[in-house]
Design an enzyme around this catalytic site. Sequence first.
Site, PDB file in Angstrom:
ATOM      1  N   TYR A  90       0.814  -1.218   0.000  1.00 58.82           N
ATOM      2  CA  TYR A  90       0.000   0.000   0.000  1.00 58.82           C
ATOM      3  C   TYR A  90       0.846   1.265   0.000  1.00 58.82           C
ATOM      4  CZ  TYR A  90      -3.605  -3.410   1.214  1.00 58.82           C
ATOM      5  OH  TYR A  90      -4.451  -4.496   1.216  1.00 58.82           O
ATOM      6  N   TYR A 463     -11.250  -1.348   1.077  1.00 60.74           N
ATOM      7  CA  TYR A 463     -11.075  -1.099   2.504  1.00 60.74           C
ATOM      8  C   TYR A 463      -9.760  -0.360   2.741  1.00 60.74           C
ATOM      9  CZ  TYR A 463      -7.402  -3.976   4.691  1.00 60.74           C
ATOM     10  OH  TYR A 463      -6.197  -4.465   5.140  1.00 60.74           O
ATOM     11  N   ARG A 464      -8.882  -0.344   1.733  1.00 60.03           N
ATOM     12  CA  ARG A 464      -7.523   0.176   1.897  1.00 60.03           C
ATOM     13  C   ARG A 464      -6.931   0.194   0.511  1.00 60.03           C
ATOM     14  NH1 ARG A 464      -3.566  -3.345   5.831  1.00 60.03           N
ATOM     15  NH2 ARG A 464      -1.841  -1.882   6.143  1.00 60.03           N
TER      16      ARG A 464
END
Lengths: 516, 516
Positions: A90, A463-464
């Site tokens: 991420y 969600y991310r």
Amino acid sequence: MQVLAFDADVRRAAALFLGRAAGVVGADCVFGRNDDRDAYSDALAFDPSLHAPAGAVAAETVEEIQALLRIANECGAPLWPISRGKNFGYGGSAPALRGTVVLDLSRMRRILEIDEKLGYCVVEPGVGFFDLYERLQEMGSPLWLSVPGNAWGSVAGNALERGAGPQPYGDHGAQICGLELVLPDGSLLRTGAGAMANSKTWNVARNAYGPGWDQIFCQSNFGVVTKLGLWLMPAPEATMTMQLSLPQADDLGRGVDMLYPLRQRGLIDHDPAWVSYVGIASFVGPRSQWYEGDGLLPEEIGRRIRSELGIGWWNAELNFYGPEPVIAAKVAVVKAALQHHFPQPLAHTVWRQGDPFANSKAGIPGTRDMTMIGWYGGRGGHIGFSPLLPANGALAGEQFQRTRRRYEAAGIDYYGAFAVGARTIVNINEILYDRDRPEMAKAVPALMSSLIADAAEAGYCEYRTHIEQMDAVAATFDFNDHAMRRLNGRLKDMLDPNGILAPGKQGIWPKRLRPR
Amino acid sequence: MQVLAFDADVRRAAALFLGRAAGVVGADCVFGRNDDRDAYSDALAFDPSLHAPAGAVAAETVEEIQALLRIANECGAPLWPISRGKNFGYGGSAPALRGTVVLDLSRMRRILEIDEKLGYCVVEPGVGFFDLYERLQEMGSPLWLSVPGNAWGSVAGNALERGAGPQPYGDHGAQICGLELVLPDGSLLRTGAGAMANSKTWNVARNAYGPGWDQIFCQSNFGVVTKLGLWLMPAPEATMTMQLSLPQADDLGRGVDMLYPLRQRGLIDHDPAWVSYVGIASFVGPRSQWYEGDGLLPEEIGRRIRSELGIGWWNAELNFYGPEPVIAAKVAVVKAALQHHFPQPLAHTVWRQGDPFANSKAGIPGTRDMTMIGWYGGRGGHIGFSPLLPANGALAGEQFQRTRRRYEAAGIDYYGAFAVGARTIVNINEILYDRDRPEMAKAVPALMSSLIADAAEAGYCEYRTHIEQMDAVAATFDFNDHAMRRLNGRLKDMLDPNGILAPGKQGIWPKRLRPR
């Protein structure tokens, strides 16, 4: 777009800030050389230069953070706080906005409290899962951690990004109870019951009087968290473990539908994940041990991998935690509910207090999952696509097929996991690639964009997400002409009028840097 | 203090607003007569006139609410939204600021969705527990409600105030998943995954991308909630129930210490409450059936009550929910852990699907708890004092003794309940009195003030409070010179610059009405 429009301004401000920061933290805690910039970039992304920081500053105390924020406000320099910078898949330690200065909190490693009876800890942001695990071991503590697959990172950072583990306390953001943070203006805040100076319930009471702020400071850029309360699980008397596998790609739907009702009824106490076989194989070693060719893994190679590893197309592990008679009763009910799906009688293994630990279900940190980035060889790349679905087998099956088609069109082996909760599925798709194969690296951004667009069209949000897609994902929240993005922007401007804290994180930009 | 300083301004604005509101909702939905004001006052408070509203307006649609907020902004009239106005013990339907107009949403009674498989509902604010229960019964639904002791109120309103029930889903605020609300400027917002217009996970996914806003709109005054998603529990195959009682007042400490570890380990799936014997007696009938005298209940009368009702000084009920073999195993473990505390062998009762329902553990709404306000006869008064404690027997015992001494000094029978969670105790103290006995009614405000001050000194905050004490409780959150109150005030000013929405709720005042 921010990357280009504000480059010069941001660079100037960052240089000014780095020059003054040494006065606060000392020159040995200011990192502004080229190799420093590389160290804080996201080495797993397809083009690390898109998010290259201007440098980094390491702080060790609340007072240093306050002083650095004051200087950042004066210089207009954006700061990107990281706990330990291991947000793999991420963005790692890299900022959303190129030229931002990383505020490295990894030296804040105090474990401030462990309450064995009430089951919580209070940690500074730099405390890693290994640190906390070691401390618990030293104490002979009756508490267990919940750890993510790759546990190099920060306990607090992982919780604030709402990381997950396969344990009962595996929704890490949901275990947060009480934060201390420095707001962008340098003022200190404690949330929840901790807003009372002599509070005796800061890290145990979620329902303190008034609005609840903890979750506002998760996945956002409204403050720098300096202390975090986290609930830990009491060690169970025993565990029981069942391995499940389903032979066909098409089996995912029934795999979901067999598990979520058991999860909802509390017969399974964690979110079991159906992991596709490439995922399991990528933990074992590089794909070259099975296939040297280019292009997608051929069907027959896939069959050989599954056969050699003794796994199915989809694979899940169920764990049961508690006194032996209770979990034996649960295992019996679960076996009875599931048996007709499986040709062989379902078996389980037992672990009892005092036995040597068997696997990660016990919350022992590890880094096995990092092996996966070597799947294609070369300099491994890795980025995550992580939509949320309702717990519904048919919908999960459609999402899987849609995602798989996109992977295959991009020439990348499909690797997905569906963590089945009581009402939702967290669908983690790992995009593994070789950064040294240009055609492959080039396909990744387009693949990500199409996956996000597909999901949004189907009504699923992430969600991310990786820093590179933060704006794209934020844009999918379009109810009432993006009312939520406007609200987040208004809160951002109120708390951070100079726009210095983590601009662009989760697509939340301060006014001065906001896209028109 | 706000009550006096702004009286004239507020009255003028309210009159103006009530005059114009008929144009939006029709004259039959505007209530401005004296008996209307009485109807929306808190009849259970010691001086209802302190919080008398100027009148009320009933809205039925989102568009009406938006239009009313526009007018309120133009007039500067404060509005106090209520769902059904049954916030008994904490103010009923009455506003914090005298002269506020009540915005009555009790006609918004649509149950918008019930998902039997995923276990949730979406309700408008006027939907009551009885409404939802009846709908579930009509559907033959496999879902169970969690209901508060007195279930006249609103499902959404109770959850937003973080009400509680003795069921597994009994932390009602924690079951919220997804809100739709009108912000003070009249704009519409959906939280969580619902911020995506076509979201398929609005009411199932808590961990949608970005900061989480749901809990900001609980116990606050930042928006008018028009739709609320709430998780419901799947009906269990069976339940088992154990009654526990402890004979002495001093037994509370061990009562707490025997239960919280079982709760933390998931062997008990709800927060069992130790209820003092006066509480149990007050459900049965007025105190006059045992004692006609003035002053505190004498010791020997207390003994007689306990003996007649077959209860202890402290009384708790443990419930177990699930497949029979699983809960039988849990019951056996719990009995083994607890047995040494009790002279008689612990017994349990069993309920199975198909049996007639036995009690409120099954989530059947009732109003039994309202009986308690008749304890002293006359026009019953009732106000709640509700601090949060760590789950620690010694501390709970001290808090009980401290509270009891204050009750006794005020000449009021002690009635407390300690709901034992995994890490916290919600300590609900009901102050029952007779509003027709002036000396008694007069003692209540002073009693409340001393209880709040005592708790704050010990480091305990409230989880909820009566409108009369909202400022006093807010003032106890004093970390960093009341940083949290300042933050709430800043958010209030940002979202509600004209200060029209529920001024003073939870001690959050808009700028124009804020105490200096």
